[in-house]
Motif scaffolding. Structure first.
Motif, PDB file in Angstrom:
ATOM      1  N   THR A 214       0.829  -1.201   0.000  1.00 42.64           N
ATOM      2  CA  THR A 214       0.000   0.000   0.000  1.00 42.64           C
ATOM      3  C   THR A 214       0.864   1.252   0.000  1.00 42.64           C
ATOM      4  O   THR A 214       2.045   1.220   0.354  1.00 42.64           O
ATOM      5  CB  THR A 214      -0.912   0.019   1.231  1.00 42.64           C
ATOM      6  N   GLY A 215       0.243   2.349  -0.399  1.00 46.41           N
ATOM      7  CA  GLY A 215       0.946   3.620  -0.454  1.00 46.41           C
ATOM      8  C   GLY A 215       0.090   4.755   0.051  1.00 46.41           C
ATOM      9  O   GLY A 215      -0.935   4.533   0.713  1.00 46.41           O
ATOM     10  N   PRO A 216       0.480   5.989  -0.244  1.00 45.29           N
ATOM     11  CA  PRO A 216      -0.251   7.160   0.239  1.00 45.29           C
ATOM     12  C   PRO A 216      -1.731   7.096  -0.123  1.00 45.29           C
ATOM     13  O   PRO A 216      -2.102   6.708  -1.230  1.00 45.29           O
ATOM     14  CB  PRO A 216       0.443   8.322  -0.483  1.00 45.29           C
ATOM     15  N   GLY A 217      -2.565   7.444   0.835  1.00 43.13           N
ATOM     16  CA  GLY A 217      -4.003   7.428   0.627  1.00 43.13           C
ATOM     17  C   GLY A 217      -4.675   6.174   1.130  1.00 43.13           C
ATOM     18  O   GLY A 217      -5.898   6.150   1.304  1.00 43.13           O
ATOM     19  N   ALA A 218      -3.899   5.115   1.370  1.00 41.12           N
ATOM     20  CA  ALA A 218      -4.471   3.878   1.903  1.00 41.12           C
ATOM     21  C   ALA A 218      -4.772   4.055   3.386  1.00 41.12           C
ATOM     22  O   ALA A 218      -4.229   4.940   4.057  1.00 41.12           O
ATOM     23  CB  ALA A 218      -3.506   2.716   1.699  1.00 41.12           C
ATOM     24  N   VAL A 219      -5.648   3.195   3.905  1.00 40.88           N
ATOM     25  CA  VAL A 219      -5.943   3.232   5.339  1.00 40.88           C
ATOM     26  C   VAL A 219      -4.656   3.077   6.134  1.00 40.88           C
ATOM     27  O   VAL A 219      -4.433   3.754   7.136  1.00 40.88           O
ATOM     28  CB  VAL A 219      -6.950   2.125   5.701  1.00 40.88           C
ATOM     29  N   LYS A 220      -3.791   2.171   5.684  1.00 37.91           N
ATOM     30  CA  LYS A 220      -2.470   2.002   6.304  1.00 37.91           C
ATOM     31  C   LYS A 220      -1.436   1.941   5.192  1.00 37.91           C
ATOM     32  O   LYS A 220      -1.303   0.949   4.493  1.00 37.91           O
ATOM     33  CB  LYS A 220      -2.434   0.718   7.141  1.00 37.91           C
ATOM     34  N   SER A 221      -0.717   3.030   5.011  1.00 46.20           N
ATOM     35  CA  SER A 221       0.315   3.090   3.981  1.00 46.20           C
ATOM     36  C   SER A 221       1.588   2.419   4.481  1.00 46.20           C
ATOM     37  O   SER A 221       1.935   2.502   5.661  1.00 46.20           O
ATOM     38  CB  SER A 221       0.614   4.542   3.617  1.00 46.20           C
ATOM     39  N   ASN A 222       2.288   1.744   3.562  1.00 46.80           N
ATOM     40  CA  ASN A 222       3.603   1.180   3.878  1.00 46.80           C
ATOM     41  C   ASN A 222       4.693   1.760   2.979  1.00 46.80           C
ATOM     42  O   ASN A 222       5.798   1.211   2.918  1.00 46.80           O
ATOM     43  CB  ASN A 222       3.572  -0.347   3.739  1.00 46.80           C
ATOM     44  N   PRO A 288      13.657   5.282  -7.490  1.00 44.86           N
ATOM     45  CA  PRO A 288      12.701   4.171  -7.572  1.00 44.86           C
ATOM     46  C   PRO A 288      11.563   4.282  -6.559  1.00 44.86           C
ATOM     47  O   PRO A 288      10.436   3.869  -6.839  1.00 44.86           O
ATOM     48  CB  PRO A 288      13.562   2.937  -7.300  1.00 44.86           C
ATOM     49  N   LEU A 289      11.867   4.840  -5.385  1.00 47.17           N
ATOM     50  CA  LEU A 289      10.862   4.918  -4.330  1.00 47.17           C
ATOM     51  C   LEU A 289      10.115   6.250  -4.327  1.00 47.17           C
ATOM     52  O   LEU A 289       9.401   6.559  -3.366  1.00 47.17           O
ATOM     53  CB  LEU A 289      11.514   4.669  -2.971  1.00 47.17           C
ATOM     54  N   ALA A 290      10.248   7.009  -5.394  1.00 45.74           N
ATOM     55  CA  ALA A 290       9.436   8.218  -5.532  1.00 45.74           C
ATOM     56  C   ALA A 290       7.967   7.813  -5.628  1.00 45.74           C
ATOM     57  O   ALA A 290       7.618   6.825  -6.290  1.00 45.74           O
ATOM     58  CB  ALA A 290       9.855   8.994  -6.770  1.00 45.74           C
ATOM     59  N   ILE A 291       7.116   8.556  -4.977  1.00 43.68           N
ATOM     60  CA  ILE A 291       5.696   8.199  -4.948  1.00 43.68           C
ATOM     61  C   ILE A 291       5.105   8.164  -6.356  1.00 43.68           C
ATOM     62  O   ILE A 291       4.199   7.377  -6.644  1.00 43.68           O
ATOM     63  CB  ILE A 291       4.937   9.179  -4.037  1.00 43.68           C
ATOM     64  N   ALA A 292       5.652   8.956  -7.270  1.00 45.24           N
ATOM     65  CA  ALA A 292       5.149   8.966  -8.648  1.00 45.24           C
ATOM     66  C   ALA A 292       5.309   7.613  -9.329  1.00 45.24           C
ATOM     67  O   ALA A 292       4.583   7.298 -10.281  1.00 45.24           O
ATOM     68  CB  ALA A 292       5.873  10.045  -9.454  1.00 45.24           C
ATOM     69  N   ASN A 293       6.257   6.789  -8.869  1.00 48.06           N
ATOM     70  CA  ASN A 293       6.479   5.469  -9.468  1.00 48.06           C
ATOM     71  C   ASN A 293       5.590   4.384  -8.873  1.00 48.06           C
ATOM     72  O   ASN A 293       5.628   3.237  -9.340  1.00 48.06           O
ATOM     73  CB  ASN A 293       7.946   5.053  -9.296  1.00 48.06           C
ATOM     74  N   PHE A 294       4.800   4.743  -7.877  1.00 52.11           N
ATOM     75  CA  PHE A 294       3.978   3.734  -7.201  1.00 52.11           C
ATOM     76  C   PHE A 294       2.705   3.483  -8.010  1.00 52.11           C
ATOM     77  O   PHE A 294       1.612   3.922  -7.668  1.00 52.11           O
ATOM     78  CB  PHE A 294       3.645   4.188  -5.776  1.00 52.11           C
TER      79      PHE A 294
END
Length: 452
Positions: A214-222, A288-294
């Protein structure tokens, strides 16, 4: 309207409803799909092993090298895929880093199988989370709805919920499955090391996925770059209960517990491994871990192995361990026919069945009713062989099922049904217990149970 008149009106409505039921003018919508719930309507029971967690740690060692269920498609490990996105392929490897599996188990459950109220070396209610995670590995996959016949739990679900060895093995298999989801629906760690599964750091995305990719915006982001976790660098998680877990993505909790092993009894549960995390201040990992790549299929998130890398140290598991931990449990049931009344003294309104393990080890069992009006509690559990430590408060080697009746579902004033008791891991034949019910109705519709 007076209270007496209200009661008379309510009673008249109930009588009319019962009459309609008897004449077949109304029936409950039994064909409707059940709401999303866990595999068991009521909490099953399990066995909690020693306080030092050595029993569970030994099983984790065996599960990590596929020494428990090597040929089982549910509880065994499949082959590990290796290689980068362009040359990913199967290998002949069927193991995963034990260091990772230990830390995942601690983060998930503090290495416990039962609820907090159950003493060590005792049996009681299984640990089941709000999202249907079960036991040591908090297994959720395949545990959210009953998967057996007649919407009852399957043998696999009974094993996962009640027996620690099956639970841990299933968790290991799920973790390996998360690894193998790359590159189709997951990114790869180890573009410079052929994504070697022997390197602990290369399991970063698989561990992230175990709890939810999961990422930003999820109930629990990882996602490690999610602003909810603050800036980088951040203090490493110490796994000692002094830091809020909500301030870290899941994989950093696991990495922290590898580096700072818990000490529930004053000594570390395993040797520290200071596995490297992706350094978000380094462009090789920041990009690679930029949120835009998620976004699926996450090809832009492929990254090299964080350094310094650590190679797993596979445990040595003695050849006899599998037979020792799985043992030879045998089902034995004290099962005379039961006669239950819907009215009468307390002891007349319920029956009980005793389940014993006349063999060794932990026997898992389940009890399945033939009809919906038979209520079983607990629906599954364990019985302990004479070789299993049972020194905890309230520990009993035998199990007891309580059977009651839901009168609103009875087909007639007198009914007969059965409870089938079986075991997914033990010897012995299934046992069928006969249930005879004598209902006492107070409404004027013969053959139906009282509706209030």
């Amino acid at each position: 309207m007076s209270s007496a008149a209200c009661r008379r009106l309510a009673r008249a409505a109930l009588i009319a409803f019962a009459a309609a039921l008897a004449l077949g003018l109304w029936s409950a919508p039994r064909s409707a799909e059940p709401a999303l719930a866990c595999a068991f309507l009521r909490t099953p029971q399990t066995y909690e092993a020693d306080r030092a967690r050595q029993t569970y740690l030994d099983v984790i060692d065996a599960a990590a090298v596929n020494a428990l269920f090597p040929d089982d498609r549910i509880f065994g490990l499949t082959t590990v895929e290796v290689g980068t996105r362009s040359n990913r392929s199967d290998s002949n490897i069927r193991e995963l880093p034990v260091e990772v599996l230990r830390a995942v188990a601690w983060v998930e459950s503090d290495l416990t199988m039962a609820s907090r109220s159950v003493s060590f070396e005792s049996s009681g209610n299984a640990m089941i989370s709000f999202d249907c995670g079960h036991g040591v590995m908090q297994v959720t996959t395949g545990m959210t709805v009953p998967l057996g016949s007649n919407r009852e739990p399957s043998a696999t679900q009974v094993s996962v919920a009640t027996h620690y060895a099956y639970n841990i093995a299933r968790g290991a298999a799920i973790l390996l499955d998360k690894w193998n989801r790359a590159p189709q629906v997951r990114p790869i760690v180890g573009t410079d090391t052929n994504s070697s599964p022997y390197l602990i750091e290369n399991w970063y995305y698989a561990v992230w996925s175990y709890n939810g990719f999961t990422g930003p915006g999820a109930v629990k982001s990882n996602h490690p770059a999610d602003p909810v976790f603050g800036g980088w660098p951040r203090p490493r998680y110490r796994c000692d209960g002094t830091q809020s877990r909500n301030r870290y993505p899941y994989q950093e909790l696991v990495w922290g517990c590898m580096a700072s092993p818990p000490s529930p009894n004053g000594s570390r549960l395993w040797a520290p491994v200071d596995a490297a995390l992706p350094d978000l201040s380094n462009v090789r990992f920041f990009e690679p871990l930029a949120i835009a790549n998620f976004r699926s299929p996450y090809a832009g998130m492929d990254m090299p192995t964080p350094q310094p890398a650590h190679e797993t140290d596979p445990p040595s598991v003695r050849s006899s361990f599998r037979s020792e931990v799985l043992a030879r449990p045998r089902l034995h049931v004290d099962a005379p026919p039961l006669e239950i009344r819907t009215e009468g003294a307390f002891e007349e309104t319920r029956g009980s069945v005793q389940i014993w393990n006349s063999g060794t080890g932990v026997l898992s069992w389940s009890a399945t009713p033939s009809d919906g009006w038979i209520v079983i509690d607990p629906p599954a559990g364990v019985a302990l062989g004479s070789d299993v430590p049972c020194s905890g408060r309230g520990c009993a080697r035998q199990a007891e099922i309580t059977i009651t009746i839901n009168p609103t579902l009875l087909p007639s004033a007198r009914a007969r049904g059965t409870v089938l008791i079986s075991t997914p891991n033990g010897q012995g034949n299934d046992v069928e217990v006969r249930i005879d019910v004598d209902a006492d109705f107070e409404v004027g519709a013969p053959g139906t149970s009282r509706a209030y």
